[in-house]
Write an enzyme that holds these catalytic residues in place. Sequence first.
Site, PDB file in Angstrom:
ATOM      1  NE  ARG A  75      -2.544  -1.548   3.276  1.00  0.00           N
ATOM      2  CZ  ARG A  75      -2.623  -2.828   3.659  1.00  0.00           C
ATOM      3  NH1 ARG A  75      -3.301  -3.679   2.904  1.00  0.00           N
ATOM      4  NH2 ARG A  75      -2.056  -3.245   4.770  1.00  0.00           N
TER       5      ARG A  75
ATOM      6  CD  GLU B 168      -1.341  -3.606  14.863  1.00  0.00           C
ATOM      7  OE1 GLU B 168      -1.378  -3.128  13.709  1.00  0.00           O
ATOM      8  OE2 GLU B 168      -2.127  -3.291  15.760  1.00  0.00           O
TER       9      GLU B 168
HETATM   10  P1  AMP Z   1       3.968  -1.997  11.422  1.00  0.00           P
HETATM   11  O1  AMP Z   1       5.180  -2.692  10.915  1.00  0.00           O
HETATM   12  O2  AMP Z   1       3.377  -2.663  12.624  1.00  0.00           O
HETATM   13  O3  AMP Z   1       4.211  -0.514  11.623  1.00  0.00           O
HETATM   14  O4  AMP Z   1       2.860  -2.145  10.306  1.00  0.00           O
HETATM   15  C1  AMP Z   1       2.843  -1.334   9.211  1.00  0.00           C
HETATM   16  C2  AMP Z   1       2.430  -2.048   7.961  1.00  0.00           C
HETATM   17  O5  AMP Z   1       1.409  -3.019   8.178  1.00  0.00           O
HETATM   18  C3  AMP Z   1       1.849  -1.063   6.979  1.00  0.00           C
HETATM   19  O6  AMP Z   1       2.380  -1.404   5.718  1.00  0.00           O
HETATM   20  C4  AMP Z   1       0.359  -1.252   7.039  1.00  0.00           C
HETATM   21  O7  AMP Z   1      -0.183  -1.351   5.761  1.00  0.00           O
HETATM   22  C5  AMP Z   1       0.134  -2.566   7.771  1.00  0.00           C
HETATM   23  N1  AMP Z   1      -0.678  -2.454   9.011  1.00  0.00           N
HETATM   24  C6  AMP Z   1      -0.272  -2.784  10.254  1.00  0.00           C
HETATM   25  N2  AMP Z   1      -1.238  -2.623  11.155  1.00  0.00           N
HETATM   26  C7  AMP Z   1      -2.298  -2.143  10.469  1.00  0.00           C
HETATM   27  C8  AMP Z   1      -3.619  -1.741  10.847  1.00  0.00           C
HETATM   28  N3  AMP Z   1      -4.030  -1.815  12.113  1.00  0.00           N
HETATM   29  N4  AMP Z   1      -4.428  -1.278   9.882  1.00  0.00           N
HETATM   30  C9  AMP Z   1      -4.008  -1.193   8.598  1.00  0.00           C
HETATM   31  N5  AMP Z   1      -2.785  -1.561   8.174  1.00  0.00           N
HETATM   32  C10 AMP Z   1      -1.939  -2.039   9.092  1.00  0.00           C
END
Ligand code: AMP
Length: 170
Positions: free
Chosen positions: A59, A96
Site C-alpha cells: 500500500r 503487528e
Molecule cells: P507496522 O510494521 O506494525 O508498523 O505495520 C505497518 C504495515 O502493516 C503497513 O504497511 C500497514 O499497511 C500494515 N498495518 C499494520 N497494522 C495495520 C492496521 N491496524 N491497519 C491497517 N494496516 C496495518
Amino acid sequence: MKDFQELISSYRNFPRKGIVFKDLLGILKDPDAFKELIYMMSEDEVIKNCDAIACIDARGFIFGSPIAFNIGKPMVVLRKPGKLPGELITADYELEYGKNSLSIQKSSIEKFSSFAIVDDLLATGGTANCAYSLLSKLGKEVTGLSVVAELRNLNARQILEMEVVSQIEL
Ligand code: AMP
C-alpha cells in the site's frame, strides 16, 4: 481541508483477532481528498530533502507513486518475498500481525545517496524500521518516514531512529 478521518473505515479482528484494521482506501474514492493528501505529503521536508522515494510493498506504492510523479523524483520499491527479480538485499522484520521480510534490488539504489521511506500506515514500526535498517546498512541516508496515517497509541516513534511525518493520527 478534507476530513480524512471520515474516509477511513475500521474493521475489527482483521486480518487476525485483536487487530483493528484501518482501511485507507476510502481516500482513493474521493479524488479531491486524494489530491490534497498527495500535495500535503509532497510538501514534507522528508520528501523534499531526498534523492529518491523508497516505497514499501504494497500500500506504500499507492501513495508513494503519485508523490514521486508530483515532485519529479525517482521511486524505488521495497518488496515482500518472491516479488522482485535480480540481485536483492533482504532484511526480516515482525509486524503487528505476523512476520515478514523486505527486499530491494541492489541496482535500483546504486545511483542515489538519500531516501525518503513512504508507507500507508505506521503501526508498531517494525516494517518502517526494517526499511530503515536495510537502507542504512547499505550506507544510504534516510531523510525520514512519511506515512498517511499513524496509530499513535503504539508509540512506533519511540523505536524509530528517523524523523516521522504522518498526515492523520488514528
Ligand atoms: P507496522 O510494521 O506494525 O508498523 O505495520 C505497518 C504495515 O502493516 C503497513 O504497511 C500497514 O499497511 C500494515 N498495518 C499494520 N497494522 C495495520 C492496521 N491496524 N491497519 C491497517 N494496516 C496495518
